[in-house]
Scaffold this motif. Structure first.
Motif, PDB file in Angstrom:
ATOM      1  N   ASP A  11       0.835  -1.213   0.000  1.00 10.36           N
ATOM      2  CA  ASP A  11       0.000   0.000   0.000  1.00 10.36           C
ATOM      3  C   ASP A  11       0.870   1.263   0.000  1.00 10.36           C
ATOM      4  N   THR A  12       1.937   1.222  -0.767  1.00 11.84           N
ATOM      5  CA  THR A  12       2.958   2.270  -0.725  1.00 11.84           C
ATOM      6  C   THR A  12       2.644   3.391  -1.716  1.00 11.84           C
ATOM      7  N   ALA A  13       2.967   4.605  -1.332  1.00 17.89           N
ATOM      8  CA  ALA A  13       2.877   5.767  -2.225  1.00 17.89           C
ATOM      9  C   ALA A  13       4.174   6.557  -2.128  1.00 17.89           C
ATOM     10  N   THR A  15       5.518  10.401  -3.341  1.00 17.78           N
ATOM     11  CA  THR A  15       4.960  11.659  -3.812  1.00 17.78           C
ATOM     12  C   THR A  15       6.017  12.747  -3.803  1.00 17.78           C
ATOM     13  N   GLY A  21       2.848  11.942  -8.073  1.00 13.30           N
ATOM     14  CA  GLY A  21       3.409  10.723  -7.507  1.00 13.30           C
ATOM     15  C   GLY A  21       2.695   9.488  -8.009  1.00 13.30           C
ATOM     16  N   GLU A  23       0.721   5.761  -6.290  1.00 13.24           N
ATOM     17  CA  GLU A  23       0.207   5.238  -5.031  1.00 13.24           C
ATOM     18  C   GLU A  23      -0.391   3.844  -5.223  1.00 13.24           C
ATOM     19  N   GLY A  24      -0.791   3.250  -4.104  1.00 15.11           N
ATOM     20  CA  GLY A  24      -1.458   1.951  -4.140  1.00 15.11           C
ATOM     21  C   GLY A  24      -0.570   0.810  -4.579  1.00 15.11           C
ATOM     22  N   ARG A  58       8.464   8.721   0.599  1.00 11.45           N
ATOM     23  CA  ARG A  58       7.358   7.767   0.762  1.00 11.45           C
ATOM     24  C   ARG A  58       6.305   8.450   1.620  1.00 11.45           C
ATOM     25  N   THR A  59       5.060   8.508   1.117  1.00 11.18           N
ATOM     26  CA  THR A  59       4.002   9.243   1.801  1.00 11.18           C
ATOM     27  C   THR A  59       2.883   8.339   2.307  1.00 11.18           C
ATOM     28  N   ALA A  60       2.966   7.043   2.032  1.00  8.65           N
ATOM     29  CA  ALA A  60       1.973   6.100   2.557  1.00  8.65           C
ATOM     30  C   ALA A  60       2.551   4.691   2.469  1.00  8.65           C
ATOM     31  N   ARG A 218      -0.344   6.284 -12.318  1.00  6.02           N
ATOM     32  CA  ARG A 218      -0.501   7.077 -11.088  1.00  6.02           C
ATOM     33  C   ARG A 218      -0.985   6.249  -9.906  1.00  6.02           C
ATOM     34  N   THR A 219      -1.517   5.078 -10.186  1.00  8.91           N
ATOM     35  CA  THR A 219      -1.822   4.094  -9.156  1.00  8.91           C
ATOM     36  C   THR A 219      -1.583   2.721  -9.761  1.00  8.91           C
TER      37      THR A 219
END
Length: 259
Positions: A11-13, A15, A21, A23-24, A58-60, A218-219
Motif C-alpha cells: 500500500d505504498t505511495a 509523492t 506521484g 500510489e497503491g 514515501r508518503t503512505a 498514477r496508481t
C-alpha cells in the motif's frame, strides 16, 4: 535461494513535494525474479524507482529492502540496490576509459582513502564480460556506440554486486544486437539470483524476459504473472488513448466502450 523478497511494497505511495506521484503499490520481488514496470509516459514509473532509492519521499504504506523495513531502508540499500537511469550525467567527451567508468560502481564499497584493489579489478572484468564488452575496457568511453555506452553503464551498476537492480527504460534507442545483449544480461542476472525491476514500454520484451508485470498509471492497475496481467482489459485501463509498443509496432490503445 531464499523465499524472502528482496523488495516488498505494501500500500505504498511515493509523492514529489509538488504533489505528483504514484500510489497503491503492492509488490514483492524475489531473488532471481525480473518484474516489468509498465505504464504510459507520466504514469509514475520513474517516481516509483526513485522512491525505492529514497530520492522521492514515501508518503503512505511500507517498504522493505533486503528484509529491512521502514526508515531503516537507507541502511538496507547500501550495497543492495543499483540503478541504471534513462540518461546518465556522464559526458561522453570526458577523457575516461570504459574500465574507469565501470570502476565507479565499486567506489561505494571502497570507503575513504582506499584505492581499488585486485578484487575490485576482477569484479570490473567480470561485469564487462557479463555485458559482452570485455575486449573494450581500455577504449575511451566517448568512442563507444550509444548501445555500448548503455551496456557499459549497466556494467557500472552491476559492479557493486547488487541484490536488486532497477532499470529505467534501458531498451530505449538500442539497436537489435544491443537489445539482445541486454536481454541476455538480464537472464544471466536472474540465474545468479539478482532481482530486477525494469521500466519499459515494450510489452513483447516484458514477455520475453520478465516473470511478472506491474501496470501503473498514477496508481497500481494490476500486478502478477505476465500472462495474467497483460490482458486487453488491463492494457485498456492503463493505456487508454495513448501509444504502446507491441511486437515493434506502435499502436493507440482504444478506450472502453461507453467512455
Amino acid at each position: 535461494m531464499t523465499d524472502s523478497p528482496v523488495l516488498r511494497l505494501v500500500d505504498t505511495a511515493f509523492t514529489h513535494p509538488g504533489g505528483a506521484g504514484v500510489e497503491g503499490l503492492r509488490l514483492d520481488i524475489a531473488p532471481g525474479e525480473a518484474v516489468a514496470l509498465i505504464g504510459p509516459n507520466g504514469a509514475g514509473k520513474s517516481t516509483l524507482l526513485k522512491g525505492i532509492l529514497g530520492l522521492v519521499p514515501r508518503t503512505a504504506g511500507t517498504i522493505e529492502i533486503g528484509g529491512v523495513p521502514g526508515d531503516a531502508q537507507a541502511h538496507a540499500r547500501h550495497g543492495i540496490v543499483s540503478f541504471l537511469p534513462q540518461s546518465a550525467d556522464l559526458d561522453p567527451d570526458f577523457p575516461i576509459s570504459l574500465e574507469q567508468v565501470v570502476m565507479q560502481g565499486r567506489y561505494r564499497g571502497l570507503g575513504l582513502f582506499r584505492w581499488p584493489g585486485r578484487a575490485d579489478r576482477a569484479a570490473v572484468r567480470h561485469v564487462l564480460e557479463s555485458v559482452g564488452l570485455e575486449s573494450l575496457g581500455a577504449r575511451p568511453f566517448g568512442e563507444l556506440s550509444g548501445g555500448q555506452r548503455q551496456r557499459g553503464l549497466l556494467a557500472r551498476a552491476l559492479a557493486s554486486e547488487p541484490r536488486l537492480l532497477l532499470l529505467d527504460e534501458p531498451f530505449n534507442g538500442l539497436d537489435q544486437p544491443n537489445r539482445e545483449a541486454l536481454v541476455d544480461t538480464i537472464r544471466s542476472l536472474k540465474r545468479d539470483g539478482v532481482a530486477v525491476l525494469v521500466s519499459t514500454h515494450d510489452l513483447e520484451l516484458a514477455r520475453l524476459v520478465c516473470d511478472s508485470v506491474v501496470l501503473v498509471n498514477r496508481t497500481q492497475v494490476s500486478c502478477g504473472p505476465v500472462d495474467e496481467v497483460l490482458t486487453l482489459g488491463n492494457i485498456q485501463e492503463c493505456f487508454e488513448g495513448v501509444e504502446v509498443e507491441i511486437d515493434e509496432h506502435t499502436l493507440v490503445v482504444p478506450g472502453h466502450e461507453g467512455h
